[in-house]
Scaffold this active site. Structure first.
Site, mmCIF file in Angstrom:
data_model
loop_
_atom_site.group_PDB
_atom_site.id
_atom_site.type_symbol
_atom_site.label_atom_id
_atom_site.label_comp_id
_atom_site.label_asym_id
_atom_site.label_seq_id
_atom_site.Cartn_x
_atom_site.Cartn_y
_atom_site.Cartn_z
ATOM 1 N N GLU A 152 0.862 -1.186 0.000
ATOM 2 C CA GLU A 152 0.000 0.000 0.000
ATOM 3 C C GLU A 152 0.904 1.243 0.000
ATOM 4 O O GLU A 152 0.771 2.141 0.845
ATOM 5 C CB GLU A 152 -0.977 0.022 1.188
ATOM 6 C CG GLU A 152 -1.910 -1.170 1.238
ATOM 7 C CD GLU A 152 -1.217 -2.434 1.750
ATOM 8 O OE1 GLU A 152 -0.426 -2.324 2.697
ATOM 9 O OE2 GLU A 152 -1.447 -3.510 1.176
ATOM 10 N N GLU A 167 4.614 -3.099 -3.390
ATOM 11 C CA GLU A 167 3.432 -3.703 -3.990
ATOM 12 C C GLU A 167 2.872 -2.654 -4.958
ATOM 13 O O GLU A 167 3.426 -2.469 -6.022
ATOM 14 C CB GLU A 167 2.464 -4.103 -2.884
ATOM 15 C CG GLU A 167 1.281 -4.919 -3.351
ATOM 16 C CD GLU A 167 0.254 -5.069 -2.248
ATOM 17 O OE1 GLU A 167 -0.006 -4.090 -1.530
ATOM 18 O OE2 GLU A 167 -0.303 -6.169 -2.093
ATOM 19 N N GLU A 211 -2.121 -11.854 -3.621
ATOM 20 C CA GLU A 211 -3.059 -12.029 -2.506
ATOM 21 C C GLU A 211 -4.515 -12.023 -2.969
ATOM 22 O O GLU A 211 -5.351 -12.726 -2.411
ATOM 23 C CB GLU A 211 -2.838 -10.947 -1.439
ATOM 24 C CG GLU A 211 -3.048 -9.535 -1.963
ATOM 25 C CD GLU A 211 -2.803 -8.429 -0.933
ATOM 26 O OE1 GLU A 211 -2.403 -8.735 0.192
ATOM 27 O OE2 GLU A 211 -3.032 -7.252 -1.270
HETATM 28 C C1 NOJ Z 1 -1.790 -6.262 2.736
HETATM 29 C C2 NOJ Z 1 -0.531 -6.697 2.085
HETATM 30 O O1 NOJ Z 1 -0.557 -6.469 0.695
HETATM 31 C C3 NOJ Z 1 -0.311 -8.142 2.405
HETATM 32 O O2 NOJ Z 1 0.829 -8.626 1.725
HETATM 33 C C4 NOJ Z 1 -0.177 -8.311 3.893
HETATM 34 O O3 NOJ Z 1 -0.110 -9.680 4.202
HETATM 35 C C5 NOJ Z 1 -1.353 -7.708 4.632
HETATM 36 N N1 NOJ Z 1 -1.659 -6.400 4.154
HETATM 37 C C6 NOJ Z 1 -1.060 -7.623 6.115
HETATM 38 O O4 NOJ Z 1 -0.099 -6.660 6.370
HETATM 39 CA CA CA Z 2 -2.155 -5.001 -0.640
#
Ligand code: NOJ
Ligand code: CA
Length: 714
Positions: free
Chosen positions: A496, A514, A520
């Site tokens: 983020e 990211e 995910e």
């Molecule tokens: C969002 C992230 O993109 C992910 O990789 C992570 O596991 C979770 N947040 C928890 O921090």
């Molecule tokens: Ca994310």
């Protein structure tokens, strides 16, 4: 390439037309009133002039055609009249710049940085006679400009309500875009004609914890294909102490205009003391899509390394106590009260905390046996039962207190013994003030433990209310974290994040981020996950902004734990991603047990993560792409190729190989009946003979891929 004479002629014709419209301007005495800047090999050029109303105006040329039509530049301010019209050119200083520089880690070791530049000094012809400078650069792979507000009498600080840099297109191109969200880049790309862009339709995505799309605007990098086949990618470079830029879309006039991310809390977009410079506004220009990926324009627009030797960070493959949480097999919180993989529901019976000492040791054992030297452990610190869904997230995480079932010191010790370094995890829950307060203690702990990389996270709406992830206030937060980390020999992998703008050249502890819809989403997205075209688009859009922590490597593609989700690629494509998607840290994201006894895992064991050189062999945006990279220090080559939902034949010429070297070559390809949804795991692994003269055809299945390792054997 068109002969130079033709280029000059077309451009001169256009200039003549522009200038014949200006009062009192004769084409013979244009020298003082116009900048005509060309790139070193003269394929790209920028023309800049002041129009008849005194407004700064520019156009961009590629070979014999205009690719950005005459476009305006302006600023509006909170307590001052707009800077728009009534300017004159005071001086133009042109320079040539030729250098090469070395990436401490990267897609290639040596980067050529050759451009011609101009500094154009402007002033208003009437009171208050304000000054504005514009820097232009013309490269062979694109052009860029940035504004400078020089020191001047009567202005100490400027409060910008918006920057109005216009990019007028010359046709209605095909565009690959995500909405101009002020809070998140995790949207799927849409392919559409420019005139059909509708970012508003992307509002309120159910899987996004934060999203705000105020306008019909797009985020950058945004990539377009013109009818001629020329590709343009719009982005920004060196985003420092300024707001991130979205591009507002005028679908009628086929024009883009910068729309900065604002702060509702402060009521403006940017506040700066003079003198200051804005980020670069950049346009990569390529005759073919693959040249966009090869372009290093964004890094070249940044300053050289300011933090010195970063040999304390070693590019690496890593595993994570991570995917199991996204699958809902374990939880981030020790109490196991929340199943965050579904974002709302309580954890199912039998589900346990993931970050335990025993579990971490299990991952370390597996990693150390398999040439993987990093381990990310999420959910190790107290506070996770007060995360998603909670408004009052200030002061919850302290980044130093492990859960009772996780012996941090023992895990670090054990990892060291086995050659596996921890990657620390700091989920800030979008409470940056708390994080900033804790930063010194958090980094001190890492220093004490000799941990040199951290994954940060900013899930949720920013606290305080009225700030957005991509506004100036957060840009400064991310930068403070990056610089404090550098001082502590720590590398940052931000989730983020703010978008990548090539700052990794100046701060090479900015290793990855990211900033896209990552793996995910395949575990829990309510729309079924990333479609097969996602990554063939990402390679030509988001990847132009720099390294991506996409976390490839799912082997159990059907996701038995998640009946409504699956990965929409074949297994061979999961392997290919280690080469196609560049990052100096590449996760092998699946559970250790899913890799055990899998012959295909040999590719992950062997694949490099740091590259001497990179060749983009073929590709079209949204369809397919093939990349070959030579590993630093070994001379081994690795090749990855991916396709969208369409199967295809690709031909690969291995002429990138060295003439006098022998290679042991292993091919990991889609089996003849492989298919991303019907038969994703069907893979054929074979040894073949290849040398620099070889030209071979390969079949990619729908959603498929190809991975090849070429290990030097003499
Ligand atoms: C969002 C992230 O993109 C992910 O990789 C992570 O596991 C979770 N947040 C928890 O921090
Ligand atoms: Ca994310």
């Amino acid at each position: 390439m068109k002969p130079l004479k033709a280029i000059r002629f077309t451009k001169m014709l256009l200039l003549w037309m522009i200038f014949s419209l200006l009062p009192g301007c004769q084409p013979f005495n244009l020298r003082l009133d116009i900048l005509d800047l060309e790139s070193p090999n003269q394929v790209n050029g920028i023309v800049f002039f002041i129009d008849k109303e005194g407004q700064p105006t520019y156009a961009v040329f590629h070979k014999d055609s205009m690719v950005i039509d005459t476009s305006k530049m302006a600023f509006t301010f909170k307590h001052a009249a707009p800077m728009q019209k009534g300017f004159q050119i005071d001086s133009i200083i042109e320079e040539n710049h030729r250098e090469s520089w070395e990436m401490p880690w990267g897609e290639q070791r040596i980067v050529e940085n050759n451009y011609n530049s101009a500094l154009v000094k402007l002033s208003e012809t009437q009171s208050p006679y304000r000054k504005l400078n514009i820097y232009f650069r013309a490269y062979d792979d694109g052009v860029a400009y940035r504004f400078e507000f020089p020191k001047q009498e009567g202005i100490d600080t400027l409060i910008i309500t918006d920057e109005h840099s216009q990019f007028k297109l010359t046709e209605d191109p095909t565009v690959w875009w995500i909405p101009g969200d002020w809070d998140i880049y995790e949207h799927l790309y849409t392919e559409s004609e420019f005139s059909k862009i509708n970012a508003i339709s992307k509002r309120n995505h159910p899987d996004l914890g934060q999203t705000y799309i105020p306008e019909n605007a797009v985020n950058t990098p945004v990539t377009m294909r013109l009818q001629s086949g020329v590709h343009l990618a719009f982005h920004e470079a060196a985003l420092l102490d300024y707001a991130g830029m979205t591009l507002k879309v005028d679908t009628t006039n086929l024009s883009l205009e910068s729309e900065l991310v604002g702060s509702d809390r402060l009521g403006y977009k940017v506040k700066r003391a003079l003198p200051f410079q804005t980020p670069w506004r950049s346009i990569q220009i390529a005759d073919k899509a693959t040249d966009l990926i090869a372009s290093r324009l964004i890094e070249n627009l940044n300053e050289p390394n300011k933090i010195g030797n970063v040999s304390w960070f070693k590019p690496k493959k890593y595993m994570g106590i991570w995917w199991e949480m996204h699958l809902g097999i374990s939880t981030w919180d020790m109490e196991a009260t929340q199943d965050m993989s579904t974002h709302t529901q309580a954890a199912k019976a039998g589900v346990k905390h993931g970050a335990t000492t025993a579990n971490a040791k299990k991952y370390i054992d597996f990693a150390s046996k398999n040439n993987i030297t990093g381990l990310l452990v999420e959910g190790w610190n107290t506070g996770w039962n007060h995360w998603i869904g909670f408004e009052d997230r200030e002061g919850v995480f302290d980044f130093v207190t492990p859960y009772a079932d996780y012996d941090l010191y023992e895990v670090v010790r054990y990892g060291k013994e086995k050659g596996v370094e921890l990657i620390m995890h700091h989920e800030t829950s979008a409470a940056p003030r708390t994080y900033a307060q804790q930063l010194d203690t958090a980094f001190a702990l890492m220093k004490q433990l000799d941990i040199h990389a951290v994954k940060t996270g900013y899930v949720g709406k920013i606290i305080p209310k009225g700030e957005y992830h991509h506004g100036q206030w957060m840009v400064n937060h991310y930068q403070k974290v990056l610089e404090t980390a550098a001082a502590n020999q720590i590398a940052i992998n931000a989730h983020e994040p703010i978008k990548g703008t090539g700052l990794r050249r100046t701060y090479p502890n900015e290793i990855a981020r990211e900033g896209l819809r990552g793996q995910e989403f395949n575990a829990w997205a309510s729309d079924g996950g990333n479609p097969p075209e996602h990554l063939p688009i990402v390679a030509f859009t988001r990847m132009l902004a720099g390294p991506i922590d996409f976390t490839p490597g799912v082997f159990d593609i059907g996701l038995p734990q998640k009946p409504d989700n699956q990965i929409n690629t074949t297994l061979a494509q999961q392997l290919a991603l280690y080469v196609v998607i560049y990052s100096p840290i590449q996760m092998a994201c699946d559970l250790p047990e899913n890799y055990e006894h899998q012959p295909a895992f040999q590719f992950i064991r062997e694949v490099g993560v740091d590259w001497e050189q990179t060749k983009i062999l073929n590709g079209e945006v949204g369809d397919f792409v093939t990349i070959a990279r030579e590993e630093r220090g070994t001379g081994n080559w690795f090749l990855g190729s991916i396709t969208d939902e369409n199967e295809r034949e690709i031909e690969i010429a291995f002429d990138f190989l060295e003439v006098d070297k022998n290679y042991e070559v292993t091919v990991y390809k889609d089996a003849p009946n492989a298919h991303f949804s019907k038969n994703p795991k069907a893979i054929t692994i074979e040894k073949i003979k290849v040398d620099y003269k070889s030209k071979l055809k390969f079949h990619l299945a729908p959603g498929g891929g190809l991975a090849i390792s070429l290990i030097t054997s003499n």
